[in-house]
Design a protein around this motif. Structure first.
Motif, PDB file in Angstrom:
ATOM      1  N   VAL A 185       0.843  -1.194   0.000  1.00  0.00           N
ATOM      2  CA  VAL A 185       0.000   0.000   0.000  1.00  0.00           C
ATOM      3  C   VAL A 185       0.880   1.246   0.000  1.00  0.00           C
ATOM      4  N   ASP A 186       1.940   1.217   0.788  1.00  0.00           N
ATOM      5  CA  ASP A 186       2.865   2.354   0.837  1.00  0.00           C
ATOM      6  C   ASP A 186       3.493   2.607  -0.540  1.00  0.00           C
ATOM      7  N   GLU A 187       3.856   1.547  -1.246  1.00  0.00           N
ATOM      8  CA  GLU A 187       4.427   1.699  -2.589  1.00  0.00           C
ATOM      9  C   GLU A 187       3.435   2.372  -3.529  1.00  0.00           C
ATOM     10  N   VAL A 188       2.186   1.927  -3.475  1.00  0.00           N
ATOM     11  CA  VAL A 188       1.171   2.478  -4.368  1.00  0.00           C
ATOM     12  C   VAL A 188       0.855   3.926  -3.999  1.00  0.00           C
ATOM     13  N   SER A 189       0.981   4.274  -2.721  1.00  0.00           N
ATOM     14  CA  SER A 189       0.657   5.641  -2.286  1.00  0.00           C
ATOM     15  C   SER A 189       1.610   6.681  -2.871  1.00  0.00           C
ATOM     16  N   LYS A 190       2.669   6.230  -3.530  1.00  0.00           N
ATOM     17  CA  LYS A 190       3.549   7.161  -4.244  1.00  0.00           C
ATOM     18  C   LYS A 190       2.864   7.697  -5.508  1.00  0.00           C
ATOM     19  N   TYR A 191       1.851   6.967  -5.983  1.00  0.00           N
ATOM     20  CA  TYR A 191       1.156   7.321  -7.216  1.00  0.00           C
ATOM     21  C   TYR A 191      -0.286   7.760  -6.989  1.00  0.00           C
ATOM     22  N   VAL A 192      -0.915   7.192  -5.963  1.00  0.00           N
ATOM     23  CA  VAL A 192      -2.306   7.501  -5.628  1.00  0.00           C
ATOM     24  C   VAL A 192      -2.331   7.868  -4.148  1.00  0.00           C
ATOM     25  N   PRO A 193      -2.963   8.995  -3.780  1.00  0.00           N
ATOM     26  CA  PRO A 193      -2.995   9.377  -2.366  1.00  0.00           C
ATOM     27  C   PRO A 193      -3.587   8.277  -1.487  1.00  0.00           C
ATOM     28  N   LEU A 194      -3.032   8.119  -0.301  1.00  0.00           N
ATOM     29  CA  LEU A 194      -3.457   7.073   0.628  1.00  0.00           C
ATOM     30  C   LEU A 194      -4.959   7.110   0.877  1.00  0.00           C
ATOM     31  N   GLU A 195      -5.541   8.311   0.949  1.00  0.00           N
ATOM     32  CA  GLU A 195      -6.981   8.419   1.223  1.00  0.00           C
ATOM     33  C   GLU A 195      -7.828   7.927   0.052  1.00  0.00           C
ATOM     34  N   ASN A 196      -7.194   7.649  -1.086  1.00  0.00           N
ATOM     35  CA  ASN A 196      -7.907   7.118  -2.245  1.00  0.00           C
ATOM     36  C   ASN A 196      -7.584   5.646  -2.494  1.00  0.00           C
ATOM     37  N   LEU A 197      -7.035   4.992  -1.501  1.00  0.00           N
ATOM     38  CA  LEU A 197      -6.691   3.570  -1.632  1.00  0.00           C
ATOM     39  C   LEU A 197      -7.522   2.729  -0.671  1.00  0.00           C
ATOM     40  N   ALA A 198      -7.715   1.483  -1.041  1.00  0.00           N
ATOM     41  CA  ALA A 198      -8.393   0.499  -0.201  1.00  0.00           C
ATOM     42  C   ALA A 198      -7.770  -0.861  -0.498  1.00  0.00           C
ATOM     43  N   ILE A 199      -7.947  -1.803   0.422  1.00  0.00           N
ATOM     44  CA  ILE A 199      -7.473  -3.169   0.178  1.00  0.00           C
ATOM     45  C   ILE A 199      -8.648  -4.133   0.261  1.00  0.00           C
ATOM     46  N   SER A 200      -8.485  -5.261  -0.409  1.00  0.00           N
ATOM     47  CA  SER A 200      -9.548  -6.267  -0.422  1.00  0.00           C
ATOM     48  C   SER A 200      -8.960  -7.603  -0.857  1.00  0.00           C
ATOM     49  N   PRO A 201      -9.752  -8.678  -0.729  1.00  0.00           N
ATOM     50  CA  PRO A 201      -9.345  -9.936  -1.353  1.00  0.00           C
ATOM     51  C   PRO A 201      -9.347  -9.752  -2.876  1.00  0.00           C
ATOM     52  N   GLN A 202      -8.619 -10.617  -3.572  1.00  0.00           N
ATOM     53  CA  GLN A 202      -8.524 -10.507  -5.027  1.00  0.00           C
ATOM     54  C   GLN A 202      -9.862 -10.716  -5.715  1.00  0.00           C
ATOM     55  N   CYS A 203     -10.642 -11.646  -5.206  1.00  0.00           N
ATOM     56  CA  CYS A 203     -11.962 -11.926  -5.771  1.00  0.00           C
ATOM     57  C   CYS A 203     -12.739 -12.712  -4.726  1.00  0.00           C
ATOM     58  N   GLY A 204     -13.851 -13.287  -5.117  1.00  0.00           N
ATOM     59  CA  GLY A 204     -14.649 -14.048  -4.159  1.00  0.00           C
ATOM     60  C   GLY A 204     -13.968 -15.341  -3.744  1.00  0.00           C
ATOM     61  N   PHE A 205     -14.380 -15.869  -2.611  1.00  0.00           N
ATOM     62  CA  PHE A 205     -13.778 -17.098  -2.111  1.00  0.00           C
ATOM     63  C   PHE A 205     -14.276 -18.335  -2.859  1.00  0.00           C
ATOM     64  N   ALA A 206     -15.321 -18.213  -3.629  1.00  0.00           N
ATOM     65  CA  ALA A 206     -15.807 -19.322  -4.450  1.00  0.00           C
ATOM     66  C   ALA A 206     -15.893 -18.835  -5.884  1.00  0.00           C
ATOM     67  N   SER A 207     -14.743 -18.463  -6.428  1.00  0.00           N
ATOM     68  CA  SER A 207     -14.717 -17.851  -7.757  1.00  0.00           C
ATOM     69  C   SER A 207     -14.775 -18.876  -8.884  1.00  0.00           C
ATOM     70  N   THR A 208     -14.773 -20.141  -8.546  1.00  0.00           N
ATOM     71  CA  THR A 208     -14.969 -21.182  -9.556  1.00  0.00           C
ATOM     72  C   THR A 208     -16.119 -22.064  -9.099  1.00  0.00           C
ATOM     73  N   MET A 209     -16.671 -22.846  -9.998  1.00  0.00           N
ATOM     74  CA  MET A 209     -17.795 -23.703  -9.640  1.00  0.00           C
ATOM     75  C   MET A 209     -17.408 -24.652  -8.510  1.00  0.00           C
ATOM     76  N   GLU A 210     -16.172 -25.127  -8.537  1.00  0.00           N
ATOM     77  CA  GLU A 210     -15.709 -26.057  -7.509  1.00  0.00           C
ATOM     78  C   GLU A 210     -15.372 -25.335  -6.207  1.00  0.00           C
ATOM     79  N   GLY A 211     -15.198 -24.038  -6.284  1.00  0.00           N
ATOM     80  CA  GLY A 211     -14.773 -23.278  -5.113  1.00  0.00           C
ATOM     81  C   GLY A 211     -13.261 -23.345  -4.976  1.00  0.00           C
ATOM     82  N   ASN A 212     -12.742 -22.668  -3.977  1.00  0.00           N
ATOM     83  CA  ASN A 212     -11.310 -22.679  -3.722  1.00  0.00           C
ATOM     84  C   ASN A 212     -11.032 -23.547  -2.513  1.00  0.00           C
ATOM     85  N   LEU A 213      -9.823 -24.041  -2.406  1.00  0.00           N
ATOM     86  CA  LEU A 213      -9.490 -24.991  -1.359  1.00  0.00           C
ATOM     87  C   LEU A 213      -9.107 -24.284  -0.054  1.00  0.00           C
ATOM     88  N   LEU A 214      -9.981 -23.443   0.424  1.00  0.00           N
ATOM     89  CA  LEU A 214      -9.793 -22.784   1.705  1.00  0.00           C
ATOM     90  C   LEU A 214     -10.931 -23.211   2.617  1.00  0.00           C
TER      91      LEU A 214
END
Length: 84
Positions: free
Chosen positions: A32-61
């Protein structure tokens, strides 16, 4: 990222929903700190990459691993941006 218009929010999908291994909060904060060099910190957010069941079989978590990853998102965001 340099070309993101001012005032736009960028959500960084830094937490894998495919791998059970928990990411390091320190590494997430560094990225996040690296990205804040290009986008202000107040305009950043973090999240998972996608849903936990992004395939029909789901993910092995397990459900517990999924909750741990969501907790990591919240805890890391609080460390970076403070209580909201």
């Amino acid at each position: 990222l340099r070309s993101v218009p001012r005032g736009k929010t960028v959500v960084l999908g830094l937490i894998s929903t495919n791998l059970a291994e928990l990411e390091s909060a320190y590494q997430l904060a560094r990225r996040v700190d690296e990205v804040s060099k290009y986008v202000p910190l107040e305009n950043l957010a973090i999240s998972p990459q996608c849903g936990f069941a992004s395939t029909m079989e789901g993910n092995l978590l397990t459900e517990e691993q999924q909750w741990q990853k969501l907790k990591l998102v919240v805890d890391t965001a609080r460390k970076i941006w403070g209580e909201v």
